[in-house]
Design a protein around this motif. Sequence first.
Motif, PDB file in Angstrom:
ATOM      1  N   LYS A   1      12.314 -38.116 -85.302  1.00 53.24           N
ATOM      2  CA  LYS A   1      13.405 -37.471 -85.191  1.00 53.24           C
ATOM      3  C   LYS A   1      14.815 -38.391 -84.620  1.00 53.24           C
ATOM      4  CE  LYS A   1      11.277 -33.281 -83.844  1.00 53.24           C
ATOM      5  NZ  LYS A   1      11.057 -32.126 -83.017  1.00 53.24           N
ATOM      6  N   GLY A   2      14.623 -39.496 -84.328  1.00 50.90           N
ATOM      7  CA  GLY A   2      15.722 -40.472 -84.195  1.00 50.90           C
ATOM      8  C   GLY A   2      15.359 -41.696 -83.387  1.00 50.90           C
ATOM      9  N   SER A   3      16.305 -42.350 -82.913  1.00 44.71           N
ATOM     10  CA  SER A   3      16.250 -43.698 -82.282  1.00 44.71           C
ATOM     11  C   SER A   3      16.043 -43.351 -80.818  1.00 44.71           C
ATOM     12  CB  SER A   3      17.355 -44.577 -82.559  1.00 44.71           C
ATOM     13  OG  SER A   3      17.371 -44.892 -84.113  1.00 44.71           O
ATOM     14  N   VAL A   4      15.020 -44.046 -80.183  1.00 40.93           N
ATOM     15  CA  VAL A   4      14.595 -43.695 -78.687  1.00 40.93           C
ATOM     16  C   VAL A   4      14.929 -44.937 -77.957  1.00 40.93           C
ATOM     17  CG1 VAL A   4      12.842 -42.924 -77.323  1.00 40.93           C
ATOM     18  CG2 VAL A   4      12.940 -42.133 -79.577  1.00 40.93           C
ATOM     19  N   PHE A   5      15.722 -44.814 -77.075  1.00 42.32           N
ATOM     20  CA  PHE A   5      16.062 -45.942 -76.012  1.00 42.32           C
ATOM     21  C   PHE A   5      15.637 -45.621 -74.688  1.00 42.32           C
ATOM     22  CE2 PHE A   5      19.308 -45.570 -79.227  1.00 42.32           C
ATOM     23  CZ  PHE A   5      19.740 -46.812 -79.354  1.00 42.32           C
ATOM     24  N   TYR A   6      14.723 -46.357 -74.193  1.00 46.36           N
ATOM     25  CA  TYR A   6      13.994 -46.113 -73.046  1.00 46.36           C
ATOM     26  C   TYR A   6      14.549 -46.872 -72.066  1.00 46.36           C
ATOM     27  CZ  TYR A   6      10.046 -44.490 -75.772  1.00 46.36           C
ATOM     28  OH  TYR A   6       9.131 -43.478 -76.635  1.00 46.36           O
ATOM     29  N   ASN A   7      14.453 -46.322 -70.788  1.00 49.72           N
ATOM     30  CA  ASN A   7      14.917 -46.997 -69.227  1.00 49.72           C
ATOM     31  C   ASN A   7      16.383 -47.460 -69.574  1.00 49.72           C
ATOM     32  OD1 ASN A   7      12.815 -46.968 -67.464  1.00 49.72           O
ATOM     33  ND2 ASN A   7      11.575 -48.614 -69.141  1.00 49.72           N
ATOM     34  N   VAL A   8      17.268 -46.429 -69.963  1.00 51.43           N
ATOM     35  CA  VAL A   8      18.635 -47.015 -69.998  1.00 51.43           C
ATOM     36  C   VAL A   8      19.091 -46.714 -68.609  1.00 51.43           C
ATOM     37  CG1 VAL A   8      18.569 -46.312 -72.560  1.00 51.43           C
ATOM     38  CG2 VAL A   8      19.178 -44.589 -71.073  1.00 51.43           C
TER      39      VAL A   8
END
Length: 273
Positions: free
Chosen positions: A266-273
Amino acid sequence: MAVNKFMIVFPNAKINIGLNITAKRPDGYHNLETVFYPVKINDALEAIIAPQLSFASSGITIPGDIENNLCIKAYEFVKTDHDLPPLKIHLHKHIPIGAGLGGGSADAAFFIKLLDQQFELNLTVEAMQNYCRQLGADCAFFIENKPVYAFDKGDQFESIELDLSKYVIVLVMPPLHVSSADAFRGIKPELSTVSLKELIKLPLAEWKEHIKNDFEKSVIGKFPLIGEVKQSLYEAGALYASMSGSGASVFGIFETLPSLQHLEAKGSVFYNV
């Protein structure tokens, strides 16, 4: 004037925790209240002294003409008051655009700080923020780049005590672009009964019931995928999830790192931001 030949900074994004549109202003803008919180999604901005001023970019495509780029505008504002040499500027764009993350504003603010440091301009925080206020409502936030309660147009700040470092923040960027102008068209300003400055002091587990983003109703109505992403974050165990700014990004705050592979479709996932 002590100048390094090569200059580089790494502007970071921000999220909005809560966003209440409180009044329409006579100048056409809106008064609002929100909490800006810096997150670790970064662009890379570099510059070298050159025969003439130029700007180039890589990574995510930046829309618009070069002369309207906020970094170029920031350079011109500062150069009006201070002697600056021409610079060759390169921006590697990683912060999603049209996401409510303030990426363009961050680039401009960090560039102003770079100019101040490299060319020993001795600008005060207030002076740098005043340059930023000519570039965008959230731009001045990135000068001090720490959690604040923001009000008026979103360019006046009060320091707050907010530390989310023990939590995991995950951000999802659907393949959408939300126009801020369109988002504001769906807003009916209303004074808050309790200031966000007080609500942010509640235990994080209670934010879901009390802290809202006024843009969500109209934006999610137009882009249901954003609502689906927010619901998915709650189903994955988020203590709090919200659209940032006028969208389209959605963040979730978790106690532990979640498994969100199903969201990558469903989209780009950015972890631990």
